[in-house]
Design a protein around this motif. Structure first.
Motif, PDB file in Angstrom:
ATOM      1  N   LYS A 184       0.821  -1.209   0.000  1.00  9.94           N
ATOM      2  CA  LYS A 184       0.000   0.000   0.000  1.00  9.94           C
ATOM      3  C   LYS A 184       0.856   1.261   0.000  1.00  9.94           C
ATOM      4  O   LYS A 184       0.320   2.362  -0.077  1.00  9.94           O
ATOM      5  N   ARG A 213       1.214   5.652  -5.565  1.00  9.59           N
ATOM      6  CA  ARG A 213      -0.001   4.864  -5.398  1.00  9.59           C
ATOM      7  C   ARG A 213      -0.970   5.139  -6.553  1.00  9.59           C
ATOM      8  O   ARG A 213      -1.076   6.272  -7.020  1.00  9.59           O
ATOM      9  N   VAL A 220      -5.349   4.917   3.391  1.00  7.66           N
ATOM     10  CA  VAL A 220      -5.243   4.735   1.946  1.00  7.66           C
ATOM     11  C   VAL A 220      -6.461   3.950   1.476  1.00  7.66           C
ATOM     12  O   VAL A 220      -6.810   2.927   2.065  1.00  7.66           O
ATOM     13  N   MET A 258       0.374   0.752  -4.113  1.00 10.00           N
ATOM     14  CA  MET A 258       1.621   1.217  -4.695  1.00 10.00           C
ATOM     15  C   MET A 258       1.934   0.396  -5.947  1.00 10.00           C
ATOM     16  O   MET A 258       1.713  -0.822  -5.977  1.00 10.00           O
TER      17      MET A 258
END
Length: 472
Positions: free
Chosen positions: A225, A381, A402, A408
């Protein structure tokens, strides 16, 4: 090379040599406490190699309860948190502990590598204090294990990119104050766009147009992430979660008022120096390479596949390489938050000059003398799912604010050595993981699925040449 440190512990110049009185057959890890204080200043090649040997010994060590493994009164949370009751079960696949050694999960194709589905871990959001003992995705995220090869270069890129983004914000604020009007600027670093900010004359900043980065503009390059800032933070988090080994820089008296936070009878289980040794080894792992197959047909297919990979738009996120100015790796680093040592917490941080390592000679340099890091990623991301294709949107539990459908960009260097694929390691082929892309990756995915079979096969041939080749 694996080094077993038994009767004599390597110490650095200016530090005291310590002879181990513990017998070599003892059920206690001899490399813990191998150095008494964290290294400082620019390390010579010899000092770095000695530190790396200790780090490797720690990474591959099978920690025992005599080391302090286990956490009867600490949860898996990345902030020091007490459970509601004593955790009597030593190991649990859900909330951990779930591994004796770092290399239990990071082992494909070598120590420091990735892990298969059997090595998946279950993560809570990290900032919540709850406990969980279920694999239900409402309470935890199941993740595959990423490899660590080239991780030092990744962190160095992230640090430079962060500094550039912060400088752009500072300049925008200065212009807004000077001109007395709002100033909108594009945030671009190393040719990667992170949206826009608008600076106000009163010092406020409108962040609503940010794209792919946190509001503090810190690039956090680790975890799927993109929520972990550094190898040091990753190491401190993982040692508690997976091994029940608490690093004193987070779980020690400075922060919690206790030297034995988890109440297992062992105080200060991982010193800052132990963490430094682990960081030094991980940061200096060699970068994956482009393997040259001996089969002529494979060579030809891979060459064509690299062209198709670019033509289809895959490199819009999976950038072939990003430029790096400096190979000086500072530890502790510049942007870690409380609970992980920051360079401002020490008088003189260690500097590891990665150019001293032989594998660095394989990195190309551009006309400006920058080192080209062939990560096949962008440290940004992206939304990776959409209503038509949500196969990668398997997580229900958000992590560090997130969005659940945002991840990512996976660095593809080493992908030829680290099957299976996806956030859960549940895609067995490169073809299926490519087809699973949605969201911002949809145009490239569509180009792939609409291509001829020969073109798709060539892309797979190319990706399978991105390998982790050298065992240290």
């Amino acid at each position: 090379m694996k080094t077993v440190i038994c009767s004599l512990i390597f110490m650095f110049v200016g530090q005291q040599s310590v002879a181990q009185s513990t017998p070599v057959w003892a059920e206690k890890t001899p490399s813990i406490g191998a150095i008494e204080t964290i290294p400082n200043g620019l390390q010579s090649k010899t000092q770095l190699e000695q530190l790396r040997e200790i780090g490797e010994a720690l990474f591959t060590a099978q920690f025992t309860d005599q080391d302090g493994a286990g956490r009867p009164m600490a949860t898996q949370a990345i902030i020091p948190t007490k459970p509601r009751r004593e955790l009597r079960q030593a190991f649990a696949r859900t909330s951990g502990m779930d591994a004796n050694a770092c290399s239990s999960c990071h082992n494909q194709p070598f120590d420091g590598g990735a892990g298969g589905f059997v090595a998946n871990v279950f993560l809570s959001e990290g900032f919540n204090n709850h406990e969980f003992d279920t694999t239900d995705p409402e309470f935890s995220n199941e993740r595959g294990t990423n490899h660590l090869f080239g991780a030092g270069l990744i962190e160095l890129l992230a640090r430079e990119m962060t500094a550039e983004l912060v400088a752009q914000r500072t300049n925008a604020l200065s212009k807004a104050r000077e001109n007395g009007q709002a100033t909108r600027v594009a945030l671009v670093t190393k040719d990667v766009s992170f949206g826009y900010i608008t600076a106000m004359p009163d010092g406020m900043v409108d962040l609503t147009e940010l794209d792919g980065v946190d509001t503090d503009l810190v690039i956090r390059p680790f975890s799927q992430k993109g929520v972990m800032t550094s190898l040091r933070q990753f190491t401190v988090n993982a040692s508690n979660h997976h091994h029940g080994m608490q690093a004193s820089e987070r779980f020690g008296a400075r922060w919690t008022g206790e030297t034995d936070f988890d109440e297992d009878g062992y105080a200060d289980e991982f010193s800052p120096a132990d963490v430094s040794a682990l960081v030094a080894w991980q940061a200096s792992l060699p970068a994956p390479t482009v393997w040259q197959p001996s089969d002529n047909a494979w060579q030809d297919a891979a060459r064509k596949g690299a062209e198709y990979f670019d033509d289809f738009g895959c490199t819009s996120c999976h950038r072939t390489a990003l430029p790096l100015d400096s190979l000086h790796f500072y530890d502790p680093g510049p942007v870690d938050a409380a609970g992980t040592l920051n360079k401002h917490d020490v008088a003189n941080p260690a500097i590891y000059d990665l150019s001293q390592l032989d594998w660095v000679n394989s990195l190309e340099q551009n006309e400006q003398g920058q080192f080209m890091v062939p990560l096949f990623g962008d440290l940004k991301r992206h939304k990776i799912t959409d209503p038509e294709n949500d196969l990668l949107g398997n997580e229900l539990f958000s992590q560090r604010f997130v969005g659940r459908d945002i991840f990512m960009t996976a660095e593809l260097w080493g992908v030829g050595s680290t099957a299976p694929y996806g956030h859960r390691n549940d895609f067995t082929t490169l073809d299926t993981i490519i087809r699973a892309h949605g969201g911002s990756a949809k145009p490239a995915k569509d180009a792939y699925t609409n291509a001829q079979e020969e073109q798709r096969s060539a892309i797979v041939a190319f990706l399978k040449t991105l390998r982790i080749e050298v065992a240290e």
